[in-house]
Design an enzyme around this catalytic site. Structure first.
Site, mmCIF file in Angstrom:
data_model
loop_
_atom_site.group_PDB
_atom_site.id
_atom_site.type_symbol
_atom_site.label_atom_id
_atom_site.label_comp_id
_atom_site.label_asym_id
_atom_site.label_seq_id
_atom_site.Cartn_x
_atom_site.Cartn_y
_atom_site.Cartn_z
ATOM 1 N N SER A 57 -34.181 -18.356 2.307
ATOM 2 C CA SER A 57 -34.111 -17.041 1.682
ATOM 3 C C SER A 57 -33.961 -17.135 0.162
ATOM 4 O O SER A 57 -33.340 -18.071 -0.357
ATOM 5 C CB SER A 57 -32.891 -16.313 2.242
ATOM 6 O OG SER A 57 -32.540 -15.229 1.427
ATOM 7 N N GLU A 62 -31.949 -15.577 -1.344
ATOM 8 C CA GLU A 62 -30.510 -15.460 -1.623
ATOM 9 C C GLU A 62 -29.890 -16.801 -1.992
ATOM 10 O O GLU A 62 -28.777 -16.834 -2.509
ATOM 11 C CB GLU A 62 -29.791 -14.855 -0.416
ATOM 12 C CG GLU A 62 -30.055 -13.373 -0.227
ATOM 13 C CD GLU A 62 -29.402 -12.498 -1.301
ATOM 14 O OE1 GLU A 62 -28.346 -12.886 -1.830
ATOM 15 O OE2 GLU A 62 -29.960 -11.430 -1.605
ATOM 16 N N TYR A 85 -23.758 -15.434 2.908
ATOM 17 C CA TYR A 85 -25.086 -15.610 3.503
ATOM 18 C C TYR A 85 -25.918 -16.596 2.677
ATOM 19 O O TYR A 85 -26.544 -17.517 3.225
ATOM 20 C CB TYR A 85 -25.780 -14.246 3.586
ATOM 21 C CG TYR A 85 -27.235 -14.324 3.976
ATOM 22 C CD1 TYR A 85 -27.616 -14.423 5.310
ATOM 23 C CD2 TYR A 85 -28.239 -14.299 3.005
ATOM 24 C CE1 TYR A 85 -28.957 -14.498 5.663
ATOM 25 C CE2 TYR A 85 -29.574 -14.379 3.357
ATOM 26 C CZ TYR A 85 -29.928 -14.482 4.684
ATOM 27 O OH TYR A 85 -31.256 -14.560 5.027
HETATM 28 N N1 GDD Z 1 -28.525 -2.410 3.178
HETATM 29 C C1 GDD Z 1 -28.303 -1.560 2.168
HETATM 30 N N2 GDD Z 1 -27.808 -0.297 2.425
HETATM 31 N N3 GDD Z 1 -28.575 -1.981 0.906
HETATM 32 C C2 GDD Z 1 -28.371 -1.096 -0.108
HETATM 33 C C3 GDD Z 1 -27.890 0.201 0.104
HETATM 34 C C4 GDD Z 1 -27.587 0.633 1.424
HETATM 35 O O1 GDD Z 1 -27.161 1.744 1.677
HETATM 36 N N4 GDD Z 1 -27.813 0.828 -1.104
HETATM 37 C C5 GDD Z 1 -28.242 -0.055 -2.026
HETATM 38 N N5 GDD Z 1 -28.574 -1.230 -1.429
HETATM 39 C C6 GDD Z 1 -29.043 -2.438 -2.117
HETATM 40 C C7 GDD Z 1 -28.259 -3.692 -1.760
HETATM 41 O O2 GDD Z 1 -27.018 -3.717 -2.465
HETATM 42 C C8 GDD Z 1 -29.249 -4.760 -2.211
HETATM 43 O O3 GDD Z 1 -29.135 -4.969 -3.601
HETATM 44 C C9 GDD Z 1 -30.615 -4.134 -1.931
HETATM 45 O O4 GDD Z 1 -30.367 -2.736 -1.678
HETATM 46 C C10 GDD Z 1 -31.346 -4.741 -0.726
HETATM 47 O O5 GDD Z 1 -30.457 -4.793 0.355
HETATM 48 P P1 GDD Z 1 -30.956 -5.192 1.845
HETATM 49 O O6 GDD Z 1 -32.111 -4.361 2.252
HETATM 50 O O7 GDD Z 1 -29.750 -5.144 2.724
HETATM 51 O O8 GDD Z 1 -31.525 -6.677 1.702
HETATM 52 P P2 GDD Z 1 -30.965 -7.979 0.936
HETATM 53 O O9 GDD Z 1 -31.791 -8.159 -0.307
HETATM 54 O O10 GDD Z 1 -29.506 -7.951 0.757
HETATM 55 O O11 GDD Z 1 -31.306 -9.151 1.949
HETATM 56 C C11 GDD Z 1 -32.538 -9.228 2.671
HETATM 57 O O12 GDD Z 1 -33.478 -10.035 1.999
HETATM 58 C C12 GDD Z 1 -33.140 -11.421 1.891
HETATM 59 C C13 GDD Z 1 -34.253 -12.137 1.122
HETATM 60 O O13 GDD Z 1 -35.411 -12.186 1.869
HETATM 61 C C14 GDD Z 1 -32.228 -9.778 4.055
HETATM 62 O O14 GDD Z 1 -33.378 -9.656 4.866
HETATM 63 C C15 GDD Z 1 -31.834 -11.231 3.992
HETATM 64 O O15 GDD Z 1 -31.678 -11.734 5.316
HETATM 65 C C16 GDD Z 1 -32.957 -11.995 3.280
HETATM 66 O O16 GDD Z 1 -32.674 -13.357 3.229
#
Ligand code: GDD
Length: 335
Positions: free
Chosen positions: A130, A132, A154
């Protein structure tokens, strides 16, 4: 017939990868946890197709924290290729359950590598790493040489697993690859990830089923692509002559706010009337400028993303709209 084994087969990526491999003539075996509910899952259409399930698609109950059972499945299936997609994948949640996140994502991968080492011949191995792992990178955009600097449990777990894949490749001659994947989404994305949450809310508000959308940090930026594009690259990586790591990304940054605007524009509503900030969705710390440079994948695999950001969010929102119009009282499920 080539045999593939997929951990995390019931997830977004697992379901697209299963379709791709079945199309390519593989026999596909998936690992499911005893607690998984297969009803209404992303595999439903394949599970209920008697020409596929039990013929070319097989599911096995096993857990990565129960290596004996897992090893038994590995020996029985004797796969040519393993795609390791399983793990606790929610970054925000990893702050709440850091130990189980590390146990599943970091130690689970190591246990699997240990089991593969004993197999003769050793199957080819793909690990879903990832973006991340980069956390707060000093290099923008990030590529395969960018140092790991994770900033959440993570990311730490993924960094450990990513390094271990490299160790086993070098030390035991295992054909093992890391796909360092930036965010990838689809109508099959889990509801607690931000793109799906926003697209569903826009559709739901349009149909009068919901009043507001509550979000955390809307200035956060990500490199968002379509999951179907990313599983194509997973397969390509295991077809090469030598095992290598690849960054998979679109190279374009968008903010959460951009997702909101695209989704609400798709349903013809003014987002300003519905968007509310909610501190419950803020994270203790946010990664900075995670955007990938996928030139190596383009050059070696001839891979590039095909679906644009606007197409992705529009497709997700339209699918929610048509699904919710038919199932207004539905629980969260893949649209
Ligand atoms: N989930 C979520 N919910 N995220 C929010 C929200 C909310 O209400 N509001 C703002 N965000 C912001 C998070 O703080 C983050 O900066 C961004 O939206 C994306 O959040 P996520 O969709 O939860 O994904 P992620 O970037 O943290 O992680 C995903 O992508 C990674 C890279 O591919 C996941 O799929 C990981 O498993 C993956 O490794």
């Amino acid at each position: 017939m080539r045999r593939a084994l997929i951990t995390g087969i019931t997830g977004q990526d697992g379901s697209y990868l299963t379709e791709l491999l079945l199309d390519k003539g593989y026999q596909v075996h998936g690992i499911v946890r005893r607690t998984s509910t297969l009803g209404r899952s992303r595999l439903d259409h394949l599970y209920h197709d008697t020409t596929i399930y039990g013929q070319r698609l097989f599911l096995h109950y096993a857990e990565l924290d129960d290596p004996t059972t897992f090893r038994r499945v590995l020996i029985k299936v004797a796969p040519d290729e393993i795609y390791h997609l399983a793990g606790q994948s929610h970054v925000g949640l990893s702050f709440e359950i850091p130990e189980s996140t590390c146990d599943m994502t970091a130690m689970g991968t190591l246990r699997l590598l240990e089991m593969i080492r004993d197999l003769k011949p050793m199957p080819r191995f793909f690990h879903a790493s990832s973006s991340e792992i980069f956390g707060t990178p000093t290099i923008v955009p990030q590529d395969e040489q960018t140092p790991c600097a994770p900033i959440n449990p993570y990311g730490c777990a993924k960094a450990f697993a990513t390094h271990m894949v490299g160790v086993y490749r070098r030390t035991f001659d295992l054909f093992a690859c890391n796909g360092i994947m930036f965010n990838h989404e689809s109508p099959r994305r889990g509801e607690n990830f931000v793109t799906r949450k926003i697209c569903r809310a826009a559709a739901s508000i349009k149909l009068g089923l919901q009043n507001d959308l509550f979000l955390g940090d809307t200035t956060a930026q990500r490199d968002w692509g379509h999951a179907r594009d990313y599983v194509r690259a997973m397969w390509l990586m295991l077809q090469q002559e030598k095992p290598e790591d690849f960054v998979l990304a679109t190279g374009q940054l968008h903010s959460v706010q951009d997702v909101v605007e695209q989704a609400f524009a798709t349903v013809g509503l003014d987002w300003r009337q519905y968007l509310k900030k909610d501190s419950r969705f803020l994270r203790p710390i946010e990664p900075q400028r995670l955007v990938g440079n996928a030139s190596k994948a383009k050059c070696v695999l001839n891979w590039t993303h095909e679906v644009t950001f606007a197409e992705l969010i529009t497709e997700m929102t339209e699918r929610e709209l048509s699904f919710l119009a038919k199932n207004p009282r539905s629980e969260a499920q893949a649209a």
